[in-house]
Design a protein around this motif. Sequence first.
Motif: not given
Lengths: 157, 699
Positions: B456-481
């Motif tokens: 993540d050099m500013g383009q937000g990949v830590r957030t977007t990847m976390s979102k993809i995982v949380a969304h696919t697993l159906g779990i809250p974002m704060d369970k994804v690191r």
Amino acid sequence: MAIVKFTLNHQPVTVQSDLNRRLLDVIRNDFNLKGLKEGCGEGECGACAVLINHEIVNSCLFVLANVEGKEVITIEEFAKTKRFTVIKEAFAKMGAVQCGFCTPGMVIATESLLHKNPHPTEMEIKVALSGNLCRCTGYNMIVEAIQEAAKAGEGLW
Amino acid sequence: MQKDISISVNKIDNYEKISGCAKYVNDVQIEGALYAKTFRSPIISGEIVSITVPKLPDGYFAVDYRDVPGKNGVKIIKDDMPIFAEKILRYFGEPILLIVGPQKSVVQSLINKIILETKLIEPIYDESNIAINYHYEKGNPQNAFSSANRIFEYTYQTGYQEQAYIEPQGMIGYSEGDKITLIGSIQCPYYVKNAVLLALGCSSEQVRIIQPAVGGAFGGKEEFPSLMGCQLAVAINKIHKPIRLIYEREEDIEVTTKRHPAIIRMKAAVDSDNSLVAISSDIRLDGGAYLGLSNVVLSRAMIATTGAYTIPNVDCSGIVYLTNTVPNGAFRGFGAPQIFYAVEMFLNHIAKDLGIDPLDFKMKHLAKQGDLTSTSGTFRDPILMNDLIKRALEISDYRRKSQKYKLENQLRGMGISLFFHGCGFTGSGEATIIKAQVKLHKDEQDNVDILIAAVDMGQGVRTTMSKIVAHTLGIPMDKVRFPYPDTDFVPDSGPTVASRTTMIVGGLVAKAAQKMHDRWQNGVADTVIEQYVQPDYIVWDEATFHGDAYPAYSWGVNIVDVSVDKVTNQVTLEEAWSVYDLGKAIDDLVIKGQAEGGITQGFAYGYLENMEVKNGKVRQKNMTDYIIPTALDTTKITTELIDNPHAGGPYGAKGAGELTLIGGAPAVAMAIENAIFRRVHNIPVTPESIMELIEYGNR
């Protein structure tokens, strides 16, 4: 070597050092406050901004000798304030943060502006930010964040 | 019913960055770290006759090529760039040795006392040293040109561009036993690791690369940090103490890679109904002193030589020539900004010569689904350019304003650009070179860690990847690191480049998350590893440039309204509009940030950012000389997206990071051209060049 006394984040401090040292190095190295960043070392980018007597200053151009008797606030201390919380939420909401390297300086610039002018126009915001470079966002989202902070923090400044 | 994934969330690193808590490389404290500085070539081209290093005080060291235990070459593609110069000096500022020690001021004074005796060699700045020569054809261009109704030929030139990330390059490292760890401001942890392995000639478990917060990169931290990593690793290997190698801005501007200047000659055959039947292009890139990634930059440029259009016959040549100047390298867009600038201007100029509307002429040739690409691959997905253009024209009122400004003749103009970006590595690179692997790990508390090397050099990949995982697993974002990448813990998911991260790596992460979801058991640890498999329809022959160069394409339209000051010739951006098809946004606000930041860099490339290399030296020394946009240079930007999900990307997402830069320069150059009624061929279109054009330029 000489002794310089000033207030850093509300604490009186004494530094015995070469008077020509940059305030940037004194704060980052002697006090281990790493929130301000060195981006250019020549006063162009604003990443090293601090508040001195509530004015925004590039700490890379400010020598230790000139800080005698003054009040210096860095992002670490400002981050404890209510006004910071408003700015933080506005920056997050408007997408004003990408790589984050310029962000502490942008926050200091925002505080410095809103302190003087709680209801700035878009052009006044752009002028206030013109000493802070950001390579990621194209600035509009930062300008929008400051407008949002001014609105949400009505009465705080 | 789940929420639409595009709805924005609070980025996971917002707070640490806003409050100044985020640790960038120079904020990392390592007890007793020594300070390193590079002694560099003071000449442009020559041979080292002798080096005399002053007597070093206790605790101070000099590190040079003799200390490199493995190969003295930086692993990029051809390993042609030495870690430290041995005998030949090929550019001003080429690294010769490091001086390392506890005091910065002492290190600097030791550097100043080094005596270097050299023998000068006549420098080369022209095309006489050709390193790469590529050529490909589609259809039968010779026939098409010989039977053409009319032939047009123009030349376009583009300048240097400096990435100007606000955080300069830097790295810090230490050793534990025979293991070396480097923490660096980098885009590609495994590029650095593999380069260090070659330099030290050691085994994989002896090198560890960690990425802290990165203060911007834009390609500038793609291959360059491999050089610094090798130097630092060699120094640590010799001295066995922690060492810090952080560049100051002037050094960074002087010696780090930049966007390749290009000269592009374009020739077109047009038949009697004003159709483009053939295009012939010749793309010439100045690689600087070493090849680096230049051949890959060239191939990306060559593949896009027909722009967003389908042209049945193509003859494309390209060269990279080496000169005694700072090496050029990766920069957001990677060859595409140069070629799209040229193609867009060229079609504009042909249409003007034909006396027809440039936009109508372009729209007549737009690529459509099922068409053959320039390299005779196939555009497999729907292409929505007509919808994108229609929408962009509506929101900008382009037609009416263009007409009005033309009649008023008040130095005001509209410009439009149509473009695409191929997502991911060119050709079979993902399958043959990168072989990406991703890993998800769930602990017994059902927290899920994303273990990938994406930065993540500013383009937000830590957030977007976390979102993809949380969304696919159906779990809250704060369970994804998403911990910062560390090569001791994350597999090689490939470099953070080529608009591949969301589509390719994110696609793998989504697949892994789906697997984890399908066998999910509360409270039970689980690990899923997913490996990239290239779709079998992708067939690419690198030698002939034949086949599918990319698995998918993102598309865009930029429109800009500019005015030119009558007295100073300064350009002001009045307003800008963009419409993109990047499949599907994983986060609307992240994409808005990419769109606004990208187009700002793209516009600036076209009219503002001016870097010159004269007699082998970069003339712009710092951020005062090299002007990047400030808040006062920006304008209102309206960005819209049209969804066009791609089956290979997570939730339909394609690449976005580079696309948003590519159309800026042609749009702004065309707007200036229309404002001043003079043909623009070269960028940046500075006030000085506008003055010359008004005086001497062609209409």
